[in-house]
Design a protein around this motif. Structure first.
Motif, mmCIF file in Angstrom:
data_model
loop_
_atom_site.group_PDB
_atom_site.id
_atom_site.type_symbol
_atom_site.label_atom_id
_atom_site.label_comp_id
_atom_site.label_asym_id
_atom_site.label_seq_id
_atom_site.Cartn_x
_atom_site.Cartn_y
_atom_site.Cartn_z
ATOM 1 N N LEU A 76 0.816 -1.212 0.000
ATOM 2 C CA LEU A 76 0.000 0.000 0.000
ATOM 3 C C LEU A 76 0.850 1.263 0.000
ATOM 4 O O LEU A 76 0.438 2.302 -0.528
ATOM 5 C CB LEU A 76 -0.936 0.001 1.206
ATOM 6 C CG LEU A 76 -2.002 -1.107 1.224
ATOM 7 C CD1 LEU A 76 -2.670 -1.167 2.588
ATOM 8 C CD2 LEU A 76 -3.032 -0.884 0.134
ATOM 9 N N GLU A 77 2.019 1.196 0.587
ATOM 10 C CA GLU A 77 2.877 2.376 0.686
ATOM 11 C C GLU A 77 3.841 2.513 -0.489
ATOM 12 O O GLU A 77 4.734 3.364 -0.470
ATOM 13 C CB GLU A 77 3.639 2.346 2.008
ATOM 14 C CG GLU A 77 2.722 2.513 3.217
ATOM 15 C CD GLU A 77 3.471 2.516 4.534
ATOM 16 O OE1 GLU A 77 4.701 2.259 4.522
ATOM 17 O OE2 GLU A 77 2.844 2.783 5.574
ATOM 18 N N GLY A 78 3.666 1.694 -1.518
ATOM 19 C CA GLY A 78 4.467 1.854 -2.725
ATOM 20 C C GLY A 78 5.880 1.346 -2.600
ATOM 21 O O GLY A 78 6.781 1.843 -3.274
ATOM 22 N N LYS A 79 6.100 0.323 -1.775
ATOM 23 C CA LYS A 79 7.449 -0.187 -1.555
ATOM 24 C C LYS A 79 7.721 -1.512 -2.246
ATOM 25 O O LYS A 79 8.815 -2.048 -2.149
ATOM 26 C CB LYS A 79 7.707 -0.310 -0.053
ATOM 27 C CG LYS A 79 7.680 1.032 0.672
ATOM 28 C CD LYS A 79 7.831 0.869 2.168
ATOM 29 C CE LYS A 79 7.741 2.217 2.863
ATOM 30 N NZ LYS A 79 7.797 2.088 4.346
ATOM 31 N N LEU A 80 6.710 -2.038 -2.942
ATOM 32 C CA LEU A 80 6.947 -3.223 -3.769
ATOM 33 C C LEU A 80 7.573 -2.798 -5.090
ATOM 34 O O LEU A 80 7.330 -1.701 -5.589
ATOM 35 C CB LEU A 80 5.633 -3.955 -4.055
ATOM 36 C CG LEU A 80 5.044 -4.848 -2.980
ATOM 37 C CD1 LEU A 80 3.776 -5.503 -3.510
ATOM 38 C CD2 LEU A 80 6.027 -5.896 -2.520
ATOM 39 N N ARG A 81 8.341 -3.698 -5.682
ATOM 40 C CA ARG A 81 8.976 -3.422 -6.968
ATOM 41 C C ARG A 81 8.690 -4.572 -7.920
ATOM 42 O O ARG A 81 8.671 -5.741 -7.524
ATOM 43 C CB ARG A 81 10.495 -3.237 -6.791
ATOM 44 C CG ARG A 81 10.869 -2.155 -5.804
ATOM 45 C CD ARG A 81 12.378 -2.151 -5.549
ATOM 46 N NE ARG A 81 13.112 -1.674 -6.700
ATOM 47 C CZ ARG A 81 13.382 -0.395 -6.958
ATOM 48 N NH1 ARG A 81 12.960 0.543 -6.136
ATOM 49 N NH2 ARG A 81 14.061 -0.045 -8.025
ATOM 50 N N MET A 82 8.482 -4.221 -9.172
ATOM 51 C CA MET A 82 8.322 -5.218 -10.230
ATOM 52 C C MET A 82 8.968 -4.669 -11.498
ATOM 53 O O MET A 82 9.043 -3.441 -11.687
ATOM 54 C CB MET A 82 6.846 -5.520 -10.491
ATOM 55 C CG MET A 82 6.108 -6.178 -9.335
ATOM 56 S SD MET A 82 4.415 -6.634 -9.805
ATOM 57 C CE MET A 82 3.647 -6.785 -8.186
ATOM 58 N N PRO A 83 9.427 -5.537 -12.396
ATOM 59 C CA PRO A 83 10.094 -5.051 -13.616
ATOM 60 C C PRO A 83 9.137 -4.321 -14.547
ATOM 61 O O PRO A 83 7.986 -4.734 -14.717
ATOM 62 C CB PRO A 83 10.641 -6.330 -14.255
ATOM 63 C CG PRO A 83 9.859 -7.442 -13.657
ATOM 64 C CD PRO A 83 9.468 -7.008 -12.286
ATOM 65 N N TYR A 84 9.638 -3.250 -15.152
ATOM 66 C CA TYR A 84 8.846 -2.525 -16.146
ATOM 67 C C TYR A 84 8.371 -3.455 -17.264
ATOM 68 O O TYR A 84 7.272 -3.308 -17.796
ATOM 69 C CB TYR A 84 9.674 -1.407 -16.786
ATOM 70 C CG TYR A 84 10.061 -0.270 -15.872
ATOM 71 C CD1 TYR A 84 9.098 0.563 -15.302
ATOM 72 C CD2 TYR A 84 11.399 0.000 -15.604
ATOM 73 C CE1 TYR A 84 9.456 1.626 -14.491
ATOM 74 C CE2 TYR A 84 11.775 1.062 -14.793
ATOM 75 C CZ TYR A 84 10.794 1.864 -14.235
ATOM 76 O OH TYR A 84 11.158 2.915 -13.423
ATOM 77 N N SER A 85 9.229 -4.416 -17.621
ATOM 78 C CA SER A 85 8.927 -5.291 -18.752
ATOM 79 C C SER A 85 7.693 -6.143 -18.509
ATOM 80 O O SER A 85 7.126 -6.698 -19.466
ATOM 81 C CB SER A 85 10.126 -6.202 -19.047
ATOM 82 O OG SER A 85 10.434 -7.007 -17.908
ATOM 83 N N LEU A 86 7.260 -6.258 -17.257
ATOM 84 C CA LEU A 86 6.066 -7.033 -16.932
ATOM 85 C C LEU A 86 4.848 -6.521 -17.690
ATOM 86 O O LEU A 86 3.966 -7.284 -18.081
ATOM 87 C CB LEU A 86 5.814 -6.930 -15.421
ATOM 88 C CG LEU A 86 4.786 -7.865 -14.791
ATOM 89 C CD1 LEU A 86 5.309 -9.290 -14.795
ATOM 90 C CD2 LEU A 86 4.467 -7.425 -13.377
ATOM 91 N N GLY A 92 10.504 -1.143 -11.609
ATOM 92 C CA GLY A 92 9.808 0.097 -11.293
ATOM 93 C C GLY A 92 9.143 -0.029 -9.932
ATOM 94 O O GLY A 92 9.104 -1.110 -9.337
ATOM 95 N N LEU A 93 8.627 1.077 -9.450
ATOM 96 C CA LEU A 93 7.893 1.078 -8.189
ATOM 97 C C LEU A 93 6.429 0.746 -8.454
ATOM 98 O O LEU A 93 5.851 1.189 -9.445
ATOM 99 C CB LEU A 93 7.992 2.445 -7.518
ATOM 100 C CG LEU A 93 9.384 2.925 -7.110
ATOM 101 C CD1 LEU A 93 9.292 4.329 -6.530
ATOM 102 C CD2 LEU A 93 10.009 1.976 -6.115
ATOM 103 N N CYS A 94 5.836 -0.013 -7.555
ATOM 104 C CA CYS A 94 4.422 -0.350 -7.647
ATOM 105 C C CYS A 94 3.636 0.512 -6.671
ATOM 106 O O CYS A 94 3.796 0.368 -5.450
ATOM 107 C CB CYS A 94 4.201 -1.826 -7.330
ATOM 108 S SG CYS A 94 4.987 -2.943 -8.482
#
Length: 480
Positions: free
Chosen positions: A75-85, A109-111
């Motif tokens: 919820l606080e935007g601290k997960l990360r996932m690849p832009y290419s997803l 990128g940031l989620c």
């Protein structure tokens, strides 16, 4: 407590005080929303895991299963996932030569949380919930390759004009037997007989599948998806469920994405599979995704309404923009190989760039009824399309028409009489090329999204070209 210090959203240093002061109301509002969500999760001790996901260009939700204790992190935007997803093809494969993979080391990128609650999912083996996310750059700026961001940018342009799109969607789908390799009608839970004929607007068919439909409605209510009427459609086991209009097109697109996922999940729970393919049966009706929209001004007045059946000049300018950008946008409305089986002449799926009043045979229909409800219905998209891209393409094109006061030309009469309209691209390859070179879509979608979408569709097209169908073998093996 699982979630301590629920108000701790940002940490600040002295250099950021001024920026914090400007953003404080927005941040506090988001922080309150996070606290509410965490409080709800505290009350649901049966939920032990969450799904944190973004929506890719194909409308597929992709992400992670995370322990419920990591809710705050998501919820606080601290997960990360690849832009290419965002740009994977329909099989989940990387795009060959994708610069987001090979020139950046497949950077993350940031989620960021979209703010759409945590959505309960009751149809899995154990209860869970979805955290809807969208991607941002490392500095927190929106990642413009994200399809949800593309729609948000268009809505910002409307907001600058003091206008708010009000949108509603209609989605068609088939229930099919999941045990069959090819789609066949489901077995009626009431009669025990397999459906094998069309049953347009059959109340009996609605009644036979009431348990499934009831659970769809209950799941939608739990996720605050505004479901409206349900009907049996023209095909074998085909249904349509409409979603009510909302004065937030981003939310309307969210609703459509979540609705499709919900229907698929509830169908599996009842022993069916739900199919949103544009044309699962070659000889039966396709699955459409129709969009209705109007525009209201700052006083809440529908600017498409001028008190007449014809609608306002602004409405006709919007139609002009929709027609001007339609051929270029066809790849958005029909993004898959199967999509072009639906777009056939003399069907309810349009093939021409045309509009008309109370005419379901054209791409743009102006429904009748009270003038206060004057709106535009866009009928091109199949149910296989990405709702974020569809609404961005529609509202972006309408905005271009309004800004440039484009004329739509004469409407097509209900008898089909009128000027001979231009045609939509007839096949997938043509649609890809038309989208890539389109000047209007270049104004609607960021370059990074256009490039990713074209690369994705070209890779999918090439993959289909390498696969020879059984029907081709049966036809040509010894006859040519």
């Amino acid at each position: 407590m699982l979630f301590e210090n629920s108000q701790a959203f940002f940490t600040r240093d002295s250099a950021a005080d001024q920026a914090w002061a400007l953003r404080k109301p927005e941040v506090l509002k988001l922080s309150d929303a996070i606290a509410d969500v965490l409080s709800w999760l505290e009350s649901r001790n049966d939920i032990q895991s969450l799904r944190a996901a973004v929506c890719d260009l194909n409308g597929v939700m992709r992400g992670k299963r995370i322990p419920v204790e990591q809710a705050r992190k998501a919820l606080e935007g601290k997960l990360r996932m690849p832009y290419s997803l965002i740009g994977l093809d329909i099989w989940g494969e990387d795009i060959e030569g994708n610069t987001l993979v090979f020139s950046t080391g497949d950077a993350d990128g940031l989620c960021q949380w979209t703010g759409r609650g945590i959505l309960p999912v009751e149809w899995t083996a154990h209860p869970t919930a979805l955290v809807p996310l969208w991607l941002a750059d490392e500095n927190g700026a929106p990642y413009l390759g994200d399809p949800r961001r593309a729609l948000a940018r268009i809505l910002d342009r409307y907001k600058a004009l003091g206008l708010t799109p009000v949108a509603a969607t209609e989605l068609e789908f088939y229930l099919v037997d999941p045990q069959s390799q090819r789609p066949v009608g489901p077995v009626s839970p009431v009669t025990g007989r397999r459906l094998d004929s069309d049953a347009a607007l059959s109340i009996d068919e609605i009644d036979d599948f009431e348990s499934f439909i009831h659970d769809v409605y209950e799941a939608c209510r739990a996720q605050d998806i505004p479901v409206d009427t349900a009907i049996a459609e023209n095909g074998v086991g085909q249904f349509e469920i409409n979603l009510n209009h909302v004065a937030d097109a981003l939310r309307a697109a969210d609703d459509a994405v979540l609705f499709k996922r919900t229907v698929k999940g509830i169908a599996r729970k009842h022993g069916f599979a739900a199919c949103f393919m544009a044309k699962p049966y070659g000889d039966r009706a396709g699955n459409g995704f129709h969009v209705h929209f109007s525009l209201v001004d700052a006083e809440g007045r529908n600017v498409f309404d001028d008190g007449t059946d014809q609608g306002s000049e602004i409405m006709r300018h919007a139609v002009g923009g929709l027609l001007a950008a339609m051929a270029e946008s066809t790849l958005v409305f029909a993004p898959h190989f199967n999509s072009y089986r639906r777009l056939r002449p003399r069907s309810y799926a349009p093939t021409a760039v045309a509009w008309g009043y109370e005419n379901r045979m054209v791409a743009i229909r102006i429904p009748g009824g009270p003038t206060g409800a004057r709106r535009i219905e866009h009928r091109v998209s199949g149910a296989d399309a990405n709702p974020y891209l569809v609404l961005a393409a529609i509202l972006g094109a309408a905005l271009i028409g309004i800004e440039r006061q484009m004329s739509p030309g004469d409407p097509i009469g209900n008898d089909g009489q009128g000027v001979v309209p231009a045609k939509l691209p007839p096949d997938w390859a043509s649609a890809i090329a038309t989208f890539e070179s389109g000047t209007h879509v270049a104004e609607i979608f960021p370059a990074i999204l256009r490039d990713s979408f074209v690369a994705c569709k070209r890779q999918e097209l090439n993959t289909f070209a390498l696969n020879v169908s059984d029907f081709e073998i049966e036809t040509y093996l010894e006859s040519v």
